[in-house]
Write an enzyme that holds these catalytic residues in place. Structure first.
Site, PDB file in Angstrom:
ATOM      1  CE1 TYR A 125      -3.386  -2.617   0.037  1.00  0.00           C
ATOM      2  CE2 TYR A 125      -4.305  -1.550   1.967  1.00  0.00           C
ATOM      3  CZ  TYR A 125      -4.397  -2.492   0.960  1.00  0.00           C
ATOM      4  OH  TYR A 125      -5.510  -3.285   0.886  1.00  0.00           O
ATOM      5  CE  LYS A 191       2.043 -17.761   2.297  1.00  0.00           C
ATOM      6  NZ  LYS A 191       1.240 -18.885   2.836  1.00  0.00           N
ATOM      7  CG  ASP A 224      -1.574 -19.205   4.669  1.00  0.00           C
ATOM      8  OD1 ASP A 224      -0.727 -18.755   5.452  1.00  0.00           O
ATOM      9  OD2 ASP A 224      -1.324 -20.121   3.866  1.00  0.00           O
ATOM     10  CG  ASP A 248      -7.325  -3.036   4.069  1.00  0.00           C
ATOM     11  OD1 ASP A 248      -8.283  -2.769   4.826  1.00  0.00           O
ATOM     12  OD2 ASP A 248      -7.315  -2.699   2.870  1.00  0.00           O
TER      13      ASP A 248
END
Length: 362
Positions: A125, A191, A224, A248
């Site tokens: 972002y 991640k 995840d 987000d």
């Protein structure tokens, strides 16, 4: 002394929400000196298409604290986002989004009490993008290929910067926030198993900060896997720290666990300033109808009071809101068992009910 606060009503339903919230905060016993500033689609034409005039940003810098109603992001070209511009212009690096269950709210879950801390200046972002077919995209594609990477010819490119400084300060903020509010655990989310040089750096720095804060429990989760576990057993988590994009997404997931965005407050906090706002949009189709739920903005006001050190007033306000929710009488249509329930009240009526609860307590 009164706390000087910039109030930005916003556009769409924002002014109605802002007025309801201002009345509630004024009834809470803390003296607030409101500096009202206009921003959003309603003032764009007066400022060359800019929904966030420079003087509004300067006003926030002067006060150090702002309460903002939702503002419409223009569709298509032009100004990217008022929220993004505020975070960048004021270096509001830590976005705080509590997600808490309140008795009386229809949800599949009970007793959820999470705090999302989202790094808000870096990651995907950050706005470092190159349009497909542009000279910059072609040049970058050639450079990547020359250094062992693979890209198709027709590709738009977004850059994901994660820095040591940005990662460290948001984790230091999260541990300080957890300690101040008596929270028990901080979980960093990543991640790093795939993105070893960006998310891997995030995890490495998070562990370094955790070692300097041994009084708070620390763990890490792959994003995840975290999403699955939040749906299965959200009670295992407390304070979650995430890079911008994951933050987000996960903050909306967590809001869904507790009844939706109508009760999802937010704070954007930096070293020199803080801006508090509901996390939902401006709902322009309901403008002027005295219909939308003001509780997310009221709870954002509660977060603002905590930021100002007015803990007792913040507790009183949250308790009053919770009592109105639990009674289920003076709530908007979205909090009724049926959305066409004729007993639903308007935005201003919710404010009246919360003020009444505050008055009883006083």
């Amino acid at each position: 002394m009164a706390h000087r606060v910039t109030l930005i009503p916003g556009d769409g339903t924002g002014p109605e929400l802002a007025e309801a919230t201002r009345r509630v905060l004024d009834a809470g016993g803390v003296e607030l000196d409101w500096d009202i500033q206009q921003a959003g689609s309603d003032v764009m034409d007066q400022h060359g298409g800019n929904p966030l005039p420079d003087h509004v940003v300067e006003a926030i810098k002067d006060c150090g604290v702002a309460l903002k109603g939702p503002i419409t992001t223009p569709v298509g070209g032009g100004f990217r986002s008022v929220n993004v511009a505020l975070r960048k212009g004021l270096d509001l690096y830590a976005q705080v989004r509590p997600c808490k269950s309140y008795p009386g709210v229809r949800s599949r879950y009970e007793n959820v009490d999470l705090v999302i801390v989202r790094e808000a200046t870096e990651d995907l972002y950050a706005g470092i993008e190159y349009e497909v077919g542009s000279d910059e995209a072609r040049e970058l594609t050639e450079w990547i290929r020359a250094h062992g990477g693979t890209l198709r010819d027709e590709a738009g490119i977004s850059i994901k910067p994660i820095s040591v400084e940005g990662t460290r300060r948001v984790h230091e903020f999260a541990f300080d926030y957890a300690r101040r509010l008596g929270r028990r655990k901080v979980t960093t989310v990543h991640k790093a198993n795939i993105m070893k040089f960006s998310d891997g750096l995030w995890l490495q720095v998070a562990r370094e900060v955790a070692e300097q804060n041994p009084d708070i429990e620390f763990e890490d989760r792959i994003v995840d896997n975290l999403c699955m576990q939040l749906v299965q057993r959200p009670e295992e988590y407390d304070v979650l720290v995430l890079p911008n994009l994951y933050g987000d997404i996960v903050s909306d997931l967590a809001a869904g666990l507790t009844g939706g965005l109508g009760l999802a407050p937010g704070g954007n906090i930096g070293t020199e300033a803080a801006v508090f706002e509901p996390t939902h949009g401006s709902a322009p189709k309901y403008t002027g109808q005295n219909k939308v739920n003001p509780m997310a903005m009221m709870l954002s006001g509660m977060l603002m009071l905590r930021h100002l050190g007015e803990e007792a007033a913040a507790d009183r306000l949250e308790t009053a809101i919770a009592e109105v929710i639990a009674e289920g009488k003076s709530v908007t249509y979205d909090m009724k068992p049926s959305r066409d329930d004729p007993t639903a009240v308007g935005t201003s009526d919710v404010a009246d009910a919360v003020i009444e609860k505050l008055g009883v307590r006083v």
